[in-house]
Design an enzyme around this catalytic site. Structure first.
Site, PDB file in Angstrom:
ATOM      1  N   GLY A  81       0.816  -1.221   0.000  1.00  0.00           N
ATOM      2  CA  GLY A  81       0.000   0.000   0.000  1.00  0.00           C
ATOM      3  C   GLY A  81       0.843   1.261   0.000  1.00  0.00           C
TER       4      GLY A  81
ATOM      5  N   PRO B  82      14.351  21.854 -17.637  1.00  0.00           N
ATOM      6  CA  PRO B  82      12.909  22.059 -17.442  1.00  0.00           C
ATOM      7  C   PRO B  82      12.082  21.150 -18.347  1.00  0.00           C
ATOM      8  CG  PRO B  82      13.876  23.890 -18.677  1.00  0.00           C
ATOM      9  CD  PRO B  82      14.924  22.834 -18.571  1.00  0.00           C
TER      10      PRO B  82
ATOM     11  N   LEU C 153       8.802  -0.318  -6.915  1.00  0.00           N
ATOM     12  CA  LEU C 153      10.183  -0.690  -6.594  1.00  0.00           C
ATOM     13  C   LEU C 153      10.408  -2.194  -6.738  1.00  0.00           C
ATOM     14  CD1 LEU C 153      10.701   1.641  -3.490  1.00  0.00           C
ATOM     15  CD2 LEU C 153      11.559   1.987  -5.816  1.00  0.00           C
TER      16      LEU C 153
ATOM     17  N   LYS D   4       6.271  21.624 -10.062  1.00  0.00           N
ATOM     18  CA  LYS D   4       7.682  21.418 -10.419  1.00  0.00           C
ATOM     19  C   LYS D   4       7.834  21.723 -11.906  1.00  0.00           C
ATOM     20  CE  LYS D   4      10.962  17.676 -11.205  1.00  0.00           C
ATOM     21  NZ  LYS D   4      11.202  16.224 -11.104  1.00  0.00           N
TER      22      LYS D   4
ATOM     23  N   TYR E 121      13.404   3.445 -27.829  1.00  0.00           N
ATOM     24  CA  TYR E 121      12.121   2.987 -27.283  1.00  0.00           C
ATOM     25  C   TYR E 121      11.618   3.954 -26.220  1.00  0.00           C
ATOM     26  CZ  TYR E 121      13.895  -1.125 -29.558  1.00  0.00           C
ATOM     27  OH  TYR E 121      14.424  -1.965 -30.488  1.00  0.00           O
ATOM     28  N   TYR E 122      10.307   3.905 -25.983  1.00  0.00           N
ATOM     29  CA  TYR E 122       9.722   4.858 -25.054  1.00  0.00           C
ATOM     30  C   TYR E 122      10.346   4.726 -23.657  1.00  0.00           C
ATOM     31  CZ  TYR E 122       6.569   7.573 -22.254  1.00  0.00           C
ATOM     32  OH  TYR E 122       6.080   8.516 -21.387  1.00  0.00           O
TER      33      TYR E 122
ATOM     34  N   THR F 282       3.039   4.076  -2.646  1.00  0.00           N
ATOM     35  CA  THR F 282       2.609   4.827  -3.833  1.00  0.00           C
ATOM     36  C   THR F 282       2.245   3.869  -4.964  1.00  0.00           C
ATOM     37  OG1 THR F 282       4.143   6.542  -3.139  1.00  0.00           O
ATOM     38  CG2 THR F 282       3.282   6.732  -5.346  1.00  0.00           C
ATOM     39  N   ALA F 283       3.048   2.792  -5.119  1.00  0.00           N
ATOM     40  CA  ALA F 283       2.792   1.853  -6.224  1.00  0.00           C
ATOM     41  C   ALA F 283       1.460   1.139  -6.026  1.00  0.00           C
ATOM     42  CB  ALA F 283       3.931   0.845  -6.330  1.00  0.00           C
TER      43      ALA F 283
END
Ligand code: FAD
Length: 514
Positions: free
Chosen positions: A10, A93, A347, A75, A449-450, A12-13
């Site tokens: 639980g 930026p 992670l 940001k 690649y992306y 952020t991922a």
């Protein structure tokens, strides 16, 4: 059909995955998220990448709905300090340099520039220096034309991003997870606060149940491993090998502090700062109510005690009461992030290092790819391979881009920085570096690649770091009239001044939003 998704973790991922899947499939898929009260989340990860807005957009969340709850700020850039040498500063930026006669202004700058390239070619550095918000008080973006997908009722994804959106966010990671948990549970996600003690597999080795301490067995069709660096399902249980990037990127530890700050008095910097140190670099992330900071370093060159001392000296007296969070980092990726009926996101899937703030970007990429490749009862292996290829390529591309940050610096004044010039390079990067020191990258000569970064980011880093940048402009520019380019460089300067005068400060804008 695959109807029952169980997410373990639980942080952020876990919560980004749960809420995104819920937004994509509604109640056609049931989602259970199991998280431990005992095992803490990593507690860092507060700067993002500009594609993050598609995540909130997909969930249907406007900035005023989530930013105040997460103490979020804008940001516009990363400010690199001392990477080239003491006192040197440049910005990376979220801004593509304009094109003149087919060449980006960065190319023209090599021929015509006098002042630092970032101030001459881009408008965002001026907004950063002057602590501006990217929006006017009425909510209008500073340059409307940069805003793709203007229709806010249409959900967008990263895959649709055509123009460079000019900002990302900083937010408090713990508050974001809590916000998403509440948002998700209100929409039907089942949240189980418990420890997973065991995992049951069927005769093929596919996961059938999580066995919890207090809630018994939790069955599922698809299991998402969001257990962080532990990789409890993907690595510990299923034995998928982890491929280290450590030969290329040596930083394997960090120490972090949460520092109180008086934002009303000092203003809120609309950028993340990355300040080079003797054995790594320090991040500074200004939120609405405090600063998050941490020293990322390689333990071959610096001990945890020395790192904490350096960080505390860097921050000064404001950090006296702050408790240090020492973190070991696992740098690299799983050979495959999707194995049998288990997908690792966050992670547990892979991590490069905090430079350029890509951890949350990888989560978003992973979950968007999962939606695109979502399985049916046949679990088509071709689709699983396509997922694994997209995830691996994305991480490998960022690995190459970050390796450039170290190899590309002119700095070689300590054993750590000297070694950055001697370390082996990924093959995919080695062959390009020679070319880039003769001329700035073209779309055809960057990692194909992306991976989130466009050729312009390579331009800005090469020019800012200074060690591998071309010394001269392309000869072709001597044969093309340069009047239009000179005029555009003047326009950038004039527009920067106009915007600084017209836009509110980030603090004033956010104070109204909050
Ligand atoms: P974690 O936060 O570690 O969560 C793991 C979850 O698994 C927890 O909820 C835990 O309770 C649960 N769990 C584990 N075992 C069990 C069990 N047995 N039973 C039940 N639950 C269990 N990313 C960015 O985008 N920007 C940044 O600026 C940035 N900075 C970073 C700085 C550092 C030093 C590091 C290390 C990472 C940084 N990242 C950054 C990455 C970012 O922190 C992560 O991508 C993000 O926090 C996601 O972590 P996670 O959810 O995968 O893992």
């Amino acid at each position: 059909m695959v109807r029952n998704v169980v997410i373990l973790g639980g942080g952020t991922a876990g919560w980004m995955t749960a809420t995104y899947l819920q937004a994509a499939f509604g109640d056609r898929v049931s989602i259970t998220l199991v998280e431990s009260r005992r095992v803490a989340t990593i507690g860092v990860g507060e700067a993002t990448f500009s594609t993050i807005r598609h995540f909130f957009d997909y969930l249907g969340l406007a900035e005023e709905e989530w930013m105040p709850s997460c103490n979020a700020s804008y940001k516009l850039a990363i400010r690199f300090e001392n990477w080239r040498g003491p006192g040197h500063v440049f910005y990376h930026p979220f801004e593509r340099p304009r094109l003149v006669d087919g060449y980006p202004l960065t190319e023209w700058w090599l021929k015509l520039g006098r002042d630092p390239f970032d101030r001459e070619c881009l408008v965002l550095p001026a907004l950063c220096e002057n602590l501006r918000a990217p929006k006017h008080f009425d909510g209008d973006l500073f340059e409307r034309s940069l805003h793709d997908g203007g229709d806010t009722k249409r959900r967008s994804t990263m895959a649709q991003q055509e123009t460079q959106f000019p900002y990302a966010y900083h937010f408090d990671a713990a508050l974001l997870a809590e916000f998403l948990a509440e948002f998700g549970t209100q929409r039907g996600i089942r949240r189980v606060l418990d420890d997973v003690r065991e995992v049951t597999q069927d005769e093929r080795g596919w996961i059938s149940h999580l066995v919890t301490a207090e809630h018994g067995e939790i069955a599922g069709d698809l299991f998402v491993d969001c257990t962080g660096f532990r990789g409890m399902l993907i690595n510990d249980l299923l034995g998928e090998p982890f491929e280290s990037y450590q030969d290329f990127l040596p930083n394997n530890r960090a120490v972090a502090l949460r520092v109180p700050a008086d934002m009303e008095r000092d203003g809120i910097k609309p950028y993340t700062t990355a300040t080079a140190q003797d054995s790594g670099w320090i991040w500074t992330i200004p939120l609405f109510h405090r600063i998050g900071t941490g020293y990322v370093y390689a333990d071959d060159y610096c001990s945890p005690e020395e790192a904490e001392r350096t960080l505390r000296e860097f921050v000064g007296s404001a950090a006296e009461e702050a408790e240090a969070n020492h973190i070991r980092m696992r740098i690299g990726r799983n050979r495959n992030s999707w194995v049998r009926n288990c997908v690792a996101i966050g992670l547990s899937s892979g991590f490069v290092e905090p430079l350029e703030s890509t951890g949350i970007f990888f989560i978003q990429h992973g979950v968007e790819q999962l939606v695109r490749h979502f399985p049916d009862e046949n679990w088509d292996p071709t689709r699983i391979t396509a997922y694994n290829t997209a995830v691996a390529r994305c991480l490998d591309g960022v690995r190459d881009f970050l390796t450039l940050h170290y190899r590309g610096t002119a700095r070689a004044d300590t054993p750590y920085w000297k070694a950055t010039k001697e370390r082996v390079l990924p093959d995919t990067l080695a062959e390009r570096l020679d070319l880039w020191s003769a001329q700035l990258p073209d779309p055809g000569t960057v990692y194909p690649y992306y991976h989130g970064f466009e050729p312009y980011s390579y331009h800005l880093m090469l020019l800012g770091l200074g060690g591998q940048a071309p010394r001269r402009h392309r000869p072709a520019l001597d044969l093309v009239p340069d009047g239009a380019a000179r005029q555009e460089l003047r326009r950038v300067r004039a527009q920067s001044e106009e915007l600084v005068n017209a836009l509110p400060s980030q603090h004033d804008y956010l104070a109204r939003l909050h």
